[in-house]
Design a protein around this motif. Structure first.
Motif, PDB file in Angstrom:
ATOM      1  N   GLU A 163       4.523  -7.704 -16.577  1.00 10.94           N
ATOM      2  CA  GLU A 163       4.574  -7.936 -15.129  1.00 10.94           C
ATOM      3  C   GLU A 163       5.615  -7.030 -14.468  1.00 10.94           C
ATOM      4  N   GLN A 164       6.712  -6.781 -15.152  1.00 13.90           N
ATOM      5  CA  GLN A 164       7.746  -5.876 -14.653  1.00 13.90           C
ATOM      6  C   GLN A 164       7.177  -4.463 -14.504  1.00 13.90           C
ATOM      7  N   ILE A 165       6.393  -4.046 -15.460  1.00 11.51           N
ATOM      8  CA  ILE A 165       5.793  -2.718 -15.424  1.00 11.51           C
ATOM      9  C   ILE A 165       4.733  -2.644 -14.338  1.00 11.51           C
ATOM     10  N   PHE A 166       3.905  -3.676 -14.208  1.00 16.11           N
ATOM     11  CA  PHE A 166       2.876  -3.680 -13.168  1.00 16.11           C
ATOM     12  C   PHE A 166       3.495  -3.610 -11.770  1.00 16.11           C
ATOM     13  N   THR A 167       4.594  -4.318 -11.566  1.00 15.03           N
ATOM     14  CA  THR A 167       5.284  -4.284 -10.275  1.00 15.03           C
ATOM     15  C   THR A 167       5.827  -2.890  -9.997  1.00 15.03           C
ATOM     16  N   TYR A 168       6.419  -2.284 -11.012  1.00 16.47           N
ATOM     17  CA  TYR A 168       6.951  -0.930 -10.865  1.00 16.47           C
ATOM     18  C   TYR A 168       5.834   0.063 -10.544  1.00 16.47           C
ATOM     19  N   VAL A 169       4.716  -0.052 -11.240  1.00 16.11           N
ATOM     20  CA  VAL A 169       3.576   0.846 -11.011  1.00 16.11           C
ATOM     21  C   VAL A 169       3.042   0.667  -9.595  1.00 16.11           C
ATOM     22  N   THR A 217      -6.989   2.302  -5.402  1.00 13.20           N
ATOM     23  CA  THR A 217      -7.847   1.665  -6.396  1.00 13.20           C
ATOM     24  C   THR A 217      -8.090   2.582  -7.585  1.00 13.20           C
ATOM     25  N   GLU A 218      -8.347   3.858  -7.318  1.00 12.01           N
ATOM     26  CA  GLU A 218      -8.572   4.813  -8.408  1.00 12.01           C
ATOM     27  C   GLU A 218      -7.341   4.949  -9.295  1.00 12.01           C
ATOM     28  N   LEU A 219      -6.174   5.043  -8.671  1.00 18.52           N
ATOM     29  CA  LEU A 219      -4.945   5.163  -9.462  1.00 18.52           C
ATOM     30  C   LEU A 219      -4.686   3.907 -10.279  1.00 18.52           C
ATOM     31  N   ASN A 220      -4.897   2.742  -9.679  1.00 13.21           N
ATOM     32  CA  ASN A 220      -4.722   1.496 -10.432  1.00 13.21           C
ATOM     33  C   ASN A 220      -5.659   1.444 -11.628  1.00 13.21           C
ATOM     34  N   HIS A 221      -6.901   1.828 -11.414  1.00  7.58           N
ATOM     35  CA  HIS A 221      -7.886   1.793 -12.497  1.00  7.58           C
ATOM     36  C   HIS A 221      -7.505   2.781 -13.605  1.00  7.58           C
ATOM     37  N   LEU A 222      -7.109   3.969 -13.213  1.00  9.66           N
ATOM     38  CA  LEU A 222      -6.734   4.993 -14.190  1.00  9.66           C
ATOM     39  C   LEU A 222      -5.485   4.582 -14.976  1.00  9.66           C
ATOM     40  N   LYS A 244       4.617  -0.322  -6.918  1.00  9.08           N
ATOM     41  CA  LYS A 244       5.549   0.271  -5.956  1.00  9.08           C
ATOM     42  C   LYS A 244       5.462   1.793  -5.969  1.00  9.08           C
ATOM     43  N   GLN A 245       5.346   2.372  -7.151  1.00  9.11           N
ATOM     44  CA  GLN A 245       5.249   3.832  -7.252  1.00  9.11           C
ATOM     45  C   GLN A 245       3.955   4.338  -6.626  1.00  9.11           C
ATOM     46  N   ILE A 246       2.860   3.624  -6.854  1.00 12.04           N
ATOM     47  CA  ILE A 246       1.585   4.018  -6.261  1.00 12.04           C
ATOM     48  C   ILE A 246       1.658   3.910  -4.740  1.00 12.04           C
TER      49      ILE A 246
END
Length: 90
Positions: free
Chosen positions: A38-44, A67-72, A46-48
């Motif tokens: 969850e810590q990593i998902f939150t960081y990702v 959406t594309e970046l999240n999927h990738l 925010k970066q996206i």
């Protein structure tokens, strides 16, 4: 014909962003900065969001790019989670 001509500058920058973000996360896992998924998902996320704000496109395209970046990135993240046994909150 170069790769930039074939896929475009914006798509190439998105691919570069995702690769550098994955390597940054992997380095963070090695250095024990990231412990939980969850810590990593939150960081990702925010970066996206910060990356998407730099793009000069319409809101609809920003949503599609997000959406594309999240999927990738999610595909690559789950492989990292399996490889490094990152904790998951249930």
């Amino acid at each position: 014909m170069s790769l930039t001509d074939f896929i475009g500058v914006r798509d190439l920058s998105m691919i570069y962003f995702s690769c550098t973000l994955i390597s940054e996360i992997e380095k963070g896992i090695h250095q024990k900065k990231f412990y939980y998924q969850e810590q990593i998902f939150t960081y990702v996320k925010k970066q996206i969001d910060m990356y998407i704000q730099t793009l000069d496109v319409r809101a609809a395209l920003k949503s599609i790019y997000r959406t594309e970046l999240n999927h990738l990135l999610n595909k690559k993240l789950y492989n990292l989670f399996k490889e490094y046994n990152v904790f998951a909150c249930l």
